[in-house]
Structure formats: C-alpha cells, structure tokens
Enzyme design. Structure first.
Site, PDB file in Angstrom:
ATOM      1  N   LYS A  44      26.870  16.556  29.589  1.00 36.11           N
ATOM      2  CA  LYS A  44      26.330  15.861  29.810  1.00 36.11           C
ATOM      3  C   LYS A  44      26.507  15.198  31.357  1.00 36.11           C
ATOM      4  O   LYS A  44      26.951  15.065  31.208  1.00 36.11           O
ATOM      5  CB  LYS A  44      26.885  15.095  29.228  1.00 36.11           C
ATOM      6  CG  LYS A  44      25.978  14.474  27.897  1.00 36.11           C
ATOM      7  CD  LYS A  44      27.040  13.403  26.907  1.00 36.11           C
ATOM      8  CE  LYS A  44      25.934  12.151  26.448  1.00 36.11           C
ATOM      9  NZ  LYS A  44      27.330  11.262  25.854  1.00 36.11           N
TER      10      LYS A  44
HETATM   11  C1  E4P Z   1      25.470   9.220  22.738  1.00 37.60           C
HETATM   12  O1  E4P Z   1      25.957   9.912  23.346  1.00 37.60           O
HETATM   13  C2  E4P Z   1      26.642   8.249  23.264  1.00 37.60           C
HETATM   14  O2  E4P Z   1      27.497   8.764  23.057  1.00 37.60           O
HETATM   15  C3  E4P Z   1      26.868   6.523  22.331  1.00 37.60           C
HETATM   16  O3  E4P Z   1      25.579   6.562  21.212  1.00 37.60           O
HETATM   17  C4  E4P Z   1      26.084   5.720  23.028  1.00 37.60           C
HETATM   18  O4  E4P Z   1      26.715   4.600  22.654  1.00 37.60           O
HETATM   19  P1  E4P Z   1      27.432   3.132  22.401  1.00 37.60           P
HETATM   20  O5  E4P Z   1      26.764   2.054  23.266  1.00 37.60           O
HETATM   21  O6  E4P Z   1      27.468   2.304  21.183  1.00 37.60           O
HETATM   22  O7  E4P Z   1      28.768   2.861  22.745  1.00 37.60           O
END
Ligand code: E4P
Length: 217
Positions: A83
């Site tokens: 990522k």
């Molecule tokens: C995606 O890869 C992220 O980890 C995640 O969906 C972020 O979500 P949040 O906005 O609830 O922290």
C-alpha cells in the site's frame, strides 16, 4: 465483487474467514496500532489465514524508502500487496514497484484525478475512501461511479477497491457503482446478512413446519 476484510483482529479475521467468502484483506497503520502485536508476526499470521491479497502500508516519505519497504514487505508473504500513499512520492514508488511485478494499492484516494494517477502508475488497486468523503459531507459513492467511468473509457486495469466502508448500504452502492472490491470492517460485515423480513419469514416457516408434523428424512 470481491470482499476483503478491513481488519487486523486475528480472531475476527478467522471467524469471518470461516464463512468461505472472504477474498482478501486490507490493513493500515492505524489498524496495526490497534492490534498491539509485533508487526511481522501479525502480518505473517494474517497472511497464513487469508490466502487472497493482503494490503500492508509503507510508512515513509520518500519514494526510495517506500520502494525499499515495499520490497521488504513483499518478501514477508507471497500474497502481500504494497500500500502506498496518494502523494507524488507514492506514485513514483508505485511506478517502480509495478515494473518489478510487486502488487500495489494506492490508498487515501479522494478524487478522480488521483485515481487517474494511480492507474497511470500501474497500481493493482486504488482505494477511494468513501466513508471519509461522506463524513466531510461529500458523496463517496459518486466518486466510485466517476472512477469506474474513467477507467472504462481508457481500459485502465487498476481495480477499484471501495474503502472506508461504514454501512452495508456502502457495500451495495459501491457494487452498483462498479467497484471491483469492497473492504469491510468486521462489524459492518456482520450486518450484511440482516433483513427483518428474512427474520419474520423464517419465524413463520419454522412455526408452520413444526405444526405440519413432517420430517426431513
Ligand atoms: C482501507 O484500506 C482503509 O484501511 C480503511 O478502509 C480506512 O477506513 P476508515 O476511514 O474507517 O479508517
């Protein structure tokens, strides 16, 4: 649509993976913080439970450091997806990691122009954060629709991974808008099966069956 879990909670991951319909998983530094387990051990445990793609985020500012971290992460397990943040450095790192066939997920995407950059950099996935857009009184699902349109205009192969999902409605609306994947927190995942008419219907079927005196072999 592929279903990923958005979690680092190993118990929850195992519980939901038992259903047989989980295709992958995403993590982020905040979820790693929550897990309170040594990083490498946690990622290896997750990757031995989840056979599909597992996204793990780099935490560097420069593209060269992101590339080094990405290469190291990709060696932890064969299903790791690196990522990268939606910054110019992240885009540069994505180009380089793509060239050496490391799968990537460009995260923190909040606009169509950012999604175009991820596709041009050869990202395997782009992660539009729909819940955080809704929190800011914008329309997260509309962003998915627009990215889908652009990607199909140009036959971009980057997959749209709907992230920051808060409700089961987000899941179905993302599917309608054409997201390839929804990454779903366990709490939201649990609600996907619920419908009050299903509960009512089942109660009636069970009570009629009991009254019928019939048996299934
Ligand atoms: C995606 O890869 C992220 O980890 C995640 O969906 C972020 O979500 P949040 O906005 O609830 O922290």
């Amino acid at each position: 649509m592929d279903f990923f879990l958005d979690s680092t909670d190993l118990e929850e991951i195992k519980r939901l993976n038992n259903l047989g319909i989980i295709d992958g998983l995403t993590t982020n530094p905040s979820l790693i913080y929550k897990a309170k387990t040594p990083f490498e051990k946690l990622i290896k445990n997750i990757c031995s439970e989840i056979k599909g793609p597992v996204s793990v985020e780099t935490v560097a500012e420069s593209s060269s450091k992101m590339i080094n971290q990405g290469v190291r992460l990709s060696k932890m397990a064969k299903n790791i997806v690196v990522k990268l943040p939606m910054t110019w450095e992240g885009i540069k790192a994505c180009v380089e990691l793509s060239k050496i066939n490391i799968n990537t997920n460009v995260t923190l995407c909040f606009s169509t122009s950012q999604a175009i950059l991820a596709a041009k950099a050869g990202a395997t996935y782009v992660s539009p954060f729909i819940g955080r857009l809704d929190d800011a009184n914008l329309d997260g699902v509309q962003l998915i629709r627009e990215i889908k349109q652009i990607y199909s205009n140009f036959n971009y192969e980057t997959k749209i991974l709907a992230a920051s999902i808060r409700t089961k409605n987000h899941v179905s609306q993302s599917a309608i808008a054409g997201a390839d994947v929804a990454t779903i927190p366990p709490k939201v995942f649990d609600t996907l099966v619920n419908h009050n008419l299903t509960d009512q219907g089942l109660d009636i079927f069970n009570s009629d069956w009991n009254k019928s005196g019939q048996k299934i072999l």
